[in-house]
Design a protein around this motif. Structure first.
Motif, PDB file in Angstrom:
ATOM      1  N   HIS A  29     -22.979  16.318  -0.025  1.00  0.00           N
ATOM      2  CA  HIS A  29     -22.278  15.779  -1.191  1.00  0.00           C
ATOM      3  C   HIS A  29     -23.068  15.991  -2.478  1.00  0.00           C
ATOM      4  O   HIS A  29     -22.847  15.288  -3.456  1.00  0.00           O
ATOM      5  N   GLN A  34     -20.581  20.463  -4.606  1.00  0.00           N
ATOM      6  CA  GLN A  34     -19.287  20.108  -5.192  1.00  0.00           C
ATOM      7  C   GLN A  34     -18.807  21.234  -6.114  1.00  0.00           C
ATOM      8  O   GLN A  34     -17.649  21.646  -6.082  1.00  0.00           O
ATOM      9  N   PHE A  41     -17.127  18.080  -1.407  1.00  0.00           N
ATOM     10  CA  PHE A  41     -18.378  18.247  -0.653  1.00  0.00           C
ATOM     11  C   PHE A  41     -18.376  19.591   0.051  1.00  0.00           C
ATOM     12  O   PHE A  41     -17.319  20.228   0.186  1.00  0.00           O
ATOM     13  N   HIS A 112     -23.946  13.057   6.891  1.00  0.00           N
ATOM     14  CA  HIS A 112     -23.668  13.303   5.473  1.00  0.00           C
ATOM     15  C   HIS A 112     -24.972  13.231   4.704  1.00  0.00           C
ATOM     16  O   HIS A 112     -25.718  12.262   4.858  1.00  0.00           O
ATOM     17  N   VAL A 115     -25.576  11.590  -0.195  1.00  0.00           N
ATOM     18  CA  VAL A 115     -24.456  10.673  -0.441  1.00  0.00           C
ATOM     19  C   VAL A 115     -24.611   9.923  -1.763  1.00  0.00           C
ATOM     20  O   VAL A 115     -23.662   9.321  -2.244  1.00  0.00           O
ATOM     21  N   ALA A 118     -22.042  11.332  -3.775  1.00  0.00           N
ATOM     22  CA  ALA A 118     -20.716  11.458  -3.146  1.00  0.00           C
ATOM     23  C   ALA A 118     -19.650  10.834  -4.050  1.00  0.00           C
ATOM     24  O   ALA A 118     -19.929   9.901  -4.817  1.00  0.00           O
ATOM     25  N   MET A 122     -15.094   8.274  -1.041  1.00  0.00           N
ATOM     26  CA  MET A 122     -15.489   8.689   0.307  1.00  0.00           C
ATOM     27  C   MET A 122     -15.737   7.464   1.187  1.00  0.00           C
ATOM     28  O   MET A 122     -16.390   6.515   0.760  1.00  0.00           O
TER      29      MET A 122
END
Ligand SMILES: [Zn+2]
Ligand SMILES: [Zn+2]
Length: 152
Positions: A29, A34, A41, A112, A115, A118, A122
């Motif tokens: 992420h 991005q 992600f 993940h 984050v 993120a 999410m």
């Protein structure tokens, strides 16, 4: 997933094959992923370099700006622009952009990373491995979890 795995770009000019078990599958992420994916992600599958080959087409190469010392190359289709893989010098595995796999109906990341950047909407699986930034264990736990799920 059963080997060999195959995949390709959106227009079909580039085709590849994976003949060795992938090492892990995770979502990143970070803001760079991005932007690169033009989405929320990146979905990365680490594939041993020796078990990956292009079957068809010639990938174009973009040198990805990084803060580290290692050269990182992005492979993409020069016709349709689909990013296929990232290749960092000195690493034994490529980071395949997993959405290029033909068999992509069940691509569930085991973890993940990054984050902290993120998207706010999410929702993370309670069982997934979660990292605020980059994993500090050389992706060991992500690889362990993937092996436990895929090859148990
Ligand atoms: Zn293409
Ligand atoms: Zn990233």
């Amino acid at each position: 997933m059963k080997l060999p795995l195959q995949g390709g770009c959106q227009c079909g000019a580039i085709r590849f094959e994976i003949s060795e078990n992938p090492l892990t599958l995770y979502a990143c992420h970070c803001t760079s992923c991005q932007q690169q994916t033009a989405s929320a992600f990146g979905l990365s599958m680490l594939v041993p370099r020796d078990g990956f080959k292009y079957l068809q087409g010639e990938v174009a190469v973009f040198e990805i700006p990084t803060t580290g010392k290692s050269k990182k190359l992005g492979h993409f289709c020069g016709d349709c622009g689909t990013r296929i893989a990232h290749d960092t010098a000195g690493r034994p595995a490529l980071s395949l952009k997993a959405g290029t796999l033909d068999e992509r109906a069940k691509l569930e990341p085991v973890g993940h990373i990054w984050v902290k950047s993120a998207q706010g909407w999410m929702i993370f699986d309670r069982d997934a491995l979660i990292y605020e930034t980059a994993p500090d264990d050389g992706y060991f736990a992500l690889m362990q979890r993937y092996a436990d799920q895929e090859y148990a």
